[in-house]
Design a protein around this motif. Structure first.
Motif, PDB file in Angstrom:
ATOM      1  N   GLU A 283      10.761   8.767  -6.492  1.00 10.59           N
ATOM      2  CA  GLU A 283       9.705   8.298  -7.399  1.00 10.59           C
ATOM      3  C   GLU A 283       9.359   9.405  -8.407  1.00 10.59           C
ATOM      4  OE1 GLU A 283       7.466   4.826  -8.227  1.00 10.59           O
ATOM      5  OE2 GLU A 283       8.825   5.170  -6.544  1.00 10.59           O
ATOM      6  N   ARG A 284       9.291  10.620  -7.909  1.00 13.07           N
ATOM      7  CA  ARG A 284       9.023  11.749  -8.799  1.00 13.07           C
ATOM      8  C   ARG A 284      10.089  11.854  -9.893  1.00 13.07           C
ATOM      9  NH1 ARG A 284      10.720  17.281  -6.302  1.00 13.07           N
ATOM     10  NH2 ARG A 284      12.647  16.113  -6.442  1.00 13.07           N
ATOM     11  N   ASP A 285      11.348  11.673  -9.499  1.00 15.27           N
ATOM     12  CA  ASP A 285      12.418  11.848 -10.474  1.00 15.27           C
ATOM     13  C   ASP A 285      12.459  10.722 -11.496  1.00 15.27           C
ATOM     14  OD1 ASP A 285      13.209  14.267  -9.405  1.00 15.27           O
ATOM     15  OD2 ASP A 285      14.371  13.280  -7.843  1.00 15.27           O
ATOM     16  N   VAL A 286      11.940   9.552 -11.109  1.00 18.84           N
ATOM     17  CA  VAL A 286      11.824   8.469 -12.084  1.00 18.84           C
ATOM     18  C   VAL A 286      10.847   8.883 -13.183  1.00 18.84           C
ATOM     19  CG1 VAL A 286      10.947   6.135 -12.445  1.00 18.84           C
ATOM     20  CG2 VAL A 286      12.410   6.615 -10.482  1.00 18.84           C
ATOM     21  N   HIS A 287       9.773   9.541 -12.774  1.00 19.82           N
ATOM     22  CA  HIS A 287       8.743   9.966 -13.724  1.00 19.82           C
ATOM     23  C   HIS A 287       8.908  11.457 -14.012  1.00 19.82           C
ATOM     24  CE1 HIS A 287       6.538   6.166 -13.026  1.00 19.82           C
ATOM     25  NE2 HIS A 287       7.057   6.283 -11.822  1.00 19.82           N
ATOM     26  N   LYS A 288      10.128  11.857 -14.212  1.00 19.78           N
ATOM     27  CA  LYS A 288      10.513  13.256 -14.408  1.00 19.78           C
ATOM     28  C   LYS A 288       9.544  14.035 -15.303  1.00 19.78           C
ATOM     29  CE  LYS A 288      13.655  16.307 -13.466  1.00 19.78           C
ATOM     30  NZ  LYS A 288      14.015  16.541 -12.064  1.00 19.78           N
ATOM     31  N   GLY A 289       8.988  15.101 -14.747  1.00 23.13           N
ATOM     32  CA  GLY A 289       8.167  15.996 -15.551  1.00 23.13           C
ATOM     33  C   GLY A 289       6.756  15.500 -15.809  1.00 23.13           C
ATOM     34  N   GLN A 290       6.514  14.205 -15.582  1.00 22.33           N
ATOM     35  CA  GLN A 290       5.163  13.699 -15.828  1.00 22.33           C
ATOM     36  C   GLN A 290       4.322  13.724 -14.557  1.00 22.33           C
ATOM     37  OE1 GLN A 290       5.193   9.846 -18.010  1.00 22.33           O
ATOM     38  NE2 GLN A 290       7.351  10.298 -18.218  1.00 22.33           N
ATOM     39  N   TRP A 291       4.944  13.383 -13.451  1.00 21.36           N
ATOM     40  CA  TRP A 291       4.199  13.308 -12.205  1.00 21.36           C
ATOM     41  C   TRP A 291       4.440  14.555 -11.379  1.00 21.36           C
ATOM     42  CZ3 TRP A 291       4.040   7.861  -9.604  1.00 21.36           C
ATOM     43  CH2 TRP A 291       3.507   6.942 -10.521  1.00 21.36           C
ATOM     44  N   ASP A 292       3.515  15.468 -11.450  1.00 16.94           N
ATOM     45  CA  ASP A 292       3.647  16.681 -10.661  1.00 16.94           C
ATOM     46  C   ASP A 292       2.838  16.615  -9.379  1.00 16.94           C
ATOM     47  OD1 ASP A 292       5.490  18.097 -11.967  1.00 16.94           O
ATOM     48  OD2 ASP A 292       4.125  19.499 -12.938  1.00 16.94           O
ATOM     49  N   ASP A 293       1.812  15.794  -9.385  1.00 17.30           N
ATOM     50  CA  ASP A 293       0.931  15.718  -8.222  1.00 17.30           C
ATOM     51  C   ASP A 293       0.603  14.256  -7.929  1.00 17.30           C
ATOM     52  OD1 ASP A 293      -0.005  18.730  -7.897  1.00 17.30           O
ATOM     53  OD2 ASP A 293      -0.013  18.268 -10.028  1.00 17.30           O
ATOM     54  N   PHE A 294       1.207  13.736  -6.918  1.00 19.13           N
ATOM     55  CA  PHE A 294       0.860  12.377  -6.522  1.00 19.13           C
ATOM     56  C   PHE A 294       1.128  12.200  -5.030  1.00 19.13           C
ATOM     57  CE2 PHE A 294       4.964  10.243  -5.908  1.00 19.13           C
ATOM     58  CZ  PHE A 294       5.829  11.124  -6.529  1.00 19.13           C
ATOM     59  N   ALA A 295       0.647  11.085  -4.501  1.00 18.79           N
ATOM     60  CA  ALA A 295       0.869  10.795  -3.086  1.00 18.79           C
ATOM     61  C   ALA A 295       1.581   9.458  -2.978  1.00 18.79           C
ATOM     62  CB  ALA A 295      -0.457  10.759  -2.339  1.00 18.79           C
ATOM     63  N   TYR A 296       2.413   9.329  -1.989  1.00 24.29           N
ATOM     64  CA  TYR A 296       3.179   8.109  -1.775  1.00 24.29           C
ATOM     65  C   TYR A 296       2.863   7.627  -0.363  1.00 24.29           C
ATOM     66  CZ  TYR A 296       7.341   5.046  -1.871  1.00 24.29           C
ATOM     67  OH  TYR A 296       8.201   3.984  -1.847  1.00 24.29           O
ATOM     68  N   VAL A 297       2.181   6.508  -0.283  1.00 28.27           N
ATOM     69  CA  VAL A 297       1.789   5.990   1.022  1.00 28.27           C
ATOM     70  C   VAL A 297       2.710   4.835   1.390  1.00 28.27           C
ATOM     71  CG1 VAL A 297      -0.062   4.896   2.340  1.00 28.27           C
ATOM     72  CG2 VAL A 297      -0.604   6.688   0.683  1.00 28.27           C
ATOM     73  N   PHE A 298       3.377   4.985   2.527  1.00 25.59           N
ATOM     74  CA  PHE A 298       4.328   3.963   2.969  1.00 25.59           C
ATOM     75  C   PHE A 298       3.736   3.203   4.150  1.00 25.59           C
ATOM     76  CE2 PHE A 298       7.718   2.410   5.629  1.00 25.59           C
ATOM     77  CZ  PHE A 298       8.638   1.901   4.730  1.00 25.59           C
ATOM     78  N   LEU A 299       3.682   1.888   4.019  1.00 22.89           N
ATOM     79  CA  LEU A 299       3.103   1.055   5.063  1.00 22.89           C
ATOM     80  C   LEU A 299       4.136   0.035   5.520  1.00 22.89           C
ATOM     81  CD1 LEU A 299      -0.347   0.539   3.287  1.00 22.89           C
ATOM     82  CD2 LEU A 299       0.209   2.202   5.066  1.00 22.89           C
ATOM     83  N   GLY A 300       4.704   0.278   6.696  1.00 28.08           N
ATOM     84  CA  GLY A 300       5.696  -0.635   7.251  1.00 28.08           C
ATOM     85  C   GLY A 300       5.526  -0.679   8.760  1.00 28.08           C
ATOM     86  N   ALA A 301       6.635  -0.791   9.479  1.00 32.53           N
ATOM     87  CA  ALA A 301       6.561  -0.760  10.938  1.00 32.53           C
ATOM     88  C   ALA A 301       5.976   0.587  11.382  1.00 32.53           C
ATOM     89  CB  ALA A 301       7.943  -0.956  11.531  1.00 32.53           C
ATOM     90  N   GLY A 302       6.331   1.626  10.667  1.00 29.65           N
ATOM     91  CA  GLY A 302       5.686   2.923  10.816  1.00 29.65           C
ATOM     92  C   GLY A 302       4.895   3.195   9.542  1.00 29.65           C
ATOM     93  N   MET A 303       3.969   4.152   9.624  1.00 28.60           N
ATOM     94  CA  MET A 303       3.208   4.479   8.429  1.00 28.60           C
ATOM     95  C   MET A 303       3.388   5.956   8.121  1.00 28.60           C
ATOM     96  SD  MET A 303      -0.269   2.393   9.305  1.00 28.60           S
ATOM     97  CE  MET A 303      -0.317   3.151  10.931  1.00 28.60           C
ATOM     98  N   GLY A 304       3.478   6.260   6.856  1.00 27.39           N
ATOM     99  CA  GLY A 304       3.640   7.654   6.485  1.00 27.39           C
ATOM    100  C   GLY A 304       3.119   7.886   5.098  1.00 27.39           C
TER     101      GLY A 304
END
Lengths: 370, 370
Positions: free
Chosen positions: A198-219
Motif C-alpha cells: 500500500e505504501r508503494d502504491v502511494h510512493k513518497g506521499q504516505w510516510d505515516d499510516f496504519a493498515y488494519v486487517f480484519l479477517g479470520a485473524g486480526m492485525g
DNA sequence: CAATTCTAGTCAGGAGTCTTGCCCAGAAAG
DNA sequence: CTTTCTGGGCAAGACTCCTGACTAGAATTG
C-alpha cells in the motif's frame, strides 16, 4: 564509523552500481545511453561495462540499434546477465502462492497450491515445498515470505500468542525453505507486507499510516517514517489483546468482543468471517454493528494515540466490506482525535505484492554487492 | 538516485569528514595520530589538514608533543577551530533551562529562568528570550528545544488536543528563537527527548522500547529500530484519549480516569500530582491504587500491541514513584502479553540531556557540511 | 552516387586523489 | 657523540574520472 573510508575502489564500485541499476531499470542500453542515463562520462561507462562483462554480470545481447533511430553508427545493446531470481511466497490458510522475480522486476513464474482447512503444520510445510519447487527457475538467491500469523523477528518462526487466532500453526519457514534457496530467507506477517504494498502504491506521499486487517485473524501494520515498524520481537500490530470497548461499555480485550458476540469458530481461535458478515447485514444487525463499530474504533483510538498516522487503511475479508467500513468510520468519527479512514487500495493478493517488491529490492542489492 | 555520484570531490570530502570527526572526538591530535586514528595515509591526512586549516575549520594549537611521550621529533597538535555552538533548551511549566554545547560535546554555558505557575504564553516567551540571550556564547548555529506539550512536527508549534493537559499554551518557539539563532530550530516534546537520552544510555542495546511519562501531563515515546517515532503530525504517544479500563471496569479514556478519581487540578486540564501521590500513599489508598494500576496497564497493553517494545520505561513525577511503579507493574503482569517494566535510568533533566545530545550531533553534521 | 550529417565507441591527455616508500629533522636514550 | 625513534614531508606510482578529439559506419541529402 559511519561514513565509508575514502578509496579509489569506492569510486569504482559506485560507478558499477550506477551502471547496474540503470540496466536493471531499463533492461537493455547502449554504452552511450548508459552514459546519459547515469550522468557518468562515456569512457568511464565503457570501462565499467568491460569490467562487469568480464565479471559475468553484464552481457552483450548481440542486438544492435535499429536503423530507424538516427543516422549514426550502430550501437551494441548491453543487458544484465542471468543473475538468478528471488522467490516471493505467500502462505495463507487457504493455500500457498510462490513466484519468482528476476532483477528487472518481472515475475517469471508462479505456482499455487491449495491447503485443506483447518491447516495442519505438516500439510502446510509439504504444500510450501511443492509450491517452491514448482515455481523455481534457475538459482533462487533469496526468498521473501509472507505468512498469515505473527512472525518472530529473529527466527522467522510463527508465534502463538495466548488466546489469539493461530491459523497456520508451528511452522519453521526458514528451515523448510533453506534447501531450496541459495541465500537468506526473510519472513514477515501478511499484514505488514500488505501495508508495504500500500505504501508503494502511494510512493513518497504516505510516510505515516496504519493498515488494519480484519479477517479470520486480526492485525495492524504501522508505517512510520516510510518504513514498517516491527518492534523488538516482530509482534507490532498484534491487536488481539488491546483493551477496547465491549458490547455493554465494559473494558475488555478485542478478541473477547467476538466471544461475547458469538462470532468465533467453535474449537478454534479464529473469527468466523461468514457468520460475522451475515450478522452485520442480516436482520437485527444494528446491535452487532454498533458493538463492532465501538470495539474497532477503540482500537483505532489506540492506533492514533500511539502511532499518529496520517490515514488509517482498513482491509481484510470483513474489514473491507462496505457495511463494516462505514460502521467503523462512523463510530470513529465521534472520537476526539480521528483521521481519515479508507479502504485498502490493493485488494488482490496485497501481501504477495509487498513481498514481491521486497524480494526485488533485495535481489538487486545482492547483485550489486557481487 | 540513492547512491552518490562517483567523483574525486566525493573522496576528498569523505577524507575531510573523517579528519573532522576524529578531531571532534579527540580534541587535539597530531597529523600522525590523525593518520592512525582514521586509517588514512599520512600524506593524505596532511593534505586534508592543510585544506581544513585554510578553510578556517582547523587550527594549529601551537602546542607541541611533550617530551615524555617518546624520543622522536616533536609534533604539532591540531584542533577544531571555533565553529560556533549549538543551543539546547528545555521548556517546562516550572522554568526554562538553556545550554550551549560546542562541537566537542562540552557544555560551555547554562542559564535557568523560573516561571510562575500557571504559565502564561507571553511569560514563557519572555523567559525563553532571557534564558537564551544569557546562555549564548558566540554564534549559535542551531537550536534544539524540548517542550512539555505536544509539538507539531512540521511547524514546531505547540498543539492543544481537546480535553488534554496543555501546560505551556500557544507558543511559537521557532519564531521566538529565530532572531537568536543563526540556523534551524528543532522542537520536539520532552518525553521524546527523555526517551532519546534513555536510548543513548543503553547505546546499541535498546533498539525497541517505550517510555511512559506520568506527570501533570501524560505522554509516551516509542523508540523503534533505534529511532524515536513521531508519526505524521508529531503526536505519537499522546495517550490522553486512549481507551482503557476505568474505575468500575468501564471502558473510558485515560484522561477521564482522573476526572472520576477527582485527581485533576480544578479549572485546569492538568493532573494534580501532589493530590495523586497523597491518594496512593495515604489511608484508603488501595482503591485508588487499584484504579490507577488497571488504567495504566490498559495503556501498556496498547503499547505492547502496537509497538512491541523490549521493555517499558516509566518515568515522571508520579510514574517514577516506587509505590505507583509497583502498582502498575503488578497489574500489568496479570495481562496475557507483558514485558519488563522498569523505572527510567535518567532522572535529572532527562529531556534536556536528550536535546543536548541531538544538538551536538546536529552541530557536528553542520560543521562537516561546511 | 557522392557528399554530408550524425552517432556509438575509443583514444589521448590531463587533473586529481590515494598509497607506499624513503628521507630528514630533531629530541631522548645510551 | 652515536644510536634510536618519531613526526612530518617529498617523490613516485597507481588508479579513477573527465574533456575533447577522433574513427567507423550508417542514414540522409542533393
Amino acid at each position: 564509523m559511519d561514513p565509508a573510508k575514502p578509496s579509489l575502489e569506492l569510486l569504482r564500485s559506485l560507478t558499477d552500481e550506477h551502471v547496474l541499476r540503470a540496466l536493471m531499470q531499463h533492461r537493455r542500453l547502449t554504452r552511450a545511453e548508459l552514459a546519459t542515463e547515469t550522468g557518468i562520462s562515456k569512457p568511464t561507462v565503457g570501462e565499467s561495462v568491460r569490467r562487469l562483462t568480464e565479471a559475468g554480470l553484464v552481457v552483450d545481447t548481440g542486438e544492435r540499434t535499429p536503423g530507424g533511430r538516427g543516422r549514426g553508427r550502430v550501437g551494441s545493446y548491453y543487458a544484465l546477465a542471468d543473475v538468478g531470481v528471488a522467490l516471493a511466497v505467500a502462505i495463507a490458510p487457504e493455500g500457498i502462492v510462490a513466484e519468482c522475480v528476476d532483477a528487472h522486476g518481472d515475475t517469471v513464474s508462479r505456482a499455487e497450491v491449495k491447503i485443506g482447512e483447518p491447516a495442519r503444520p505438516e500439510e502446510v510445510a509439504a504444500a510450501l515445498r511443492t509450491a517452491v519447487t514448482t515455481a523455481r527457475r534457475g538459482t533462487a538467491r533469496l526468498a521473501v515470505v509472507s505468512a498469515a500469523d505473527p512472525v518472530d523477528r529473529v527466527t522467522g518462526r510463527m508465534v502463538q500468542l495466548p488466546d489469539a487466532p493461530f491459523l497456520l500453526g508451528e511452522l519453521d519457514t526458514v528451515e523448510v525453505l533453506a534447501p531450496h534457496v541459495d541465500g537468506p530467507v526473510t519472513v514477515d506477517n501478511d499484514v505488514n507486507w500488505a501495508a508495504r504494498a500500500e505504501r508503494d502504491v502511494h510512493k513518497g506521499q504516505w510516510d505515516d499510516f496504519a493498515y488494519v486487517f480484519l479477517g479470520a485473524g486480526m492485525g495492524c501494520a504501522i508505517v512510520s517514517d516510510g518504513e514498517i515498524r516491527r518492534g523488538h520481537g516482530g509482534l507490532t500490530g498484534e491487536i488481539a489483546h488491546l483493551v477496547t470497548v465491549g458490547p455493554r461499555g465494559k473494558a475488555i480485550r478485542l478478541i473477547e468482543v467476538f466471544d461475547e458476540l458469538g462470532l468465533r469458530l467453535p474449537g478454534s481461535t479464529a473469527i468466523d468471517v461468514d457468520r460475522l458478515l451475515a450478522a452485520v447485514t442480516g436482520p437485527r444487525a444494528a446491535a452487532t454493528r454498533d458493538a463492532l463499530g465501538k470495539a474497532v474504533s477503540g482500537v483505532l483510538a489506540a492506533v492514533v494515540a500511539l502511532a499518529d498516522p496520517e490515514t488509517i487503511v482498513i482491509g481484510g475479508p470483513w474489514g473491507g466490506h462496505p457495511v463494516v467500513l462505514d460502521t467503523i468510520a462512523e463510530a470513529f468519527a465521534g472520537l476526539p482525535r480521528h483521521v481519515l479512514v479508507r479502504a485498502a487500495e490493493l485488494t488482490v493478493e496485497p501481501s504477495l505484492a509487498g513481498a514481491r517488491l521486497d524480494a526485488l529490492n533485495r535481489l538487486r542489492s545482492a547483485v550489486i554487492a557481487r
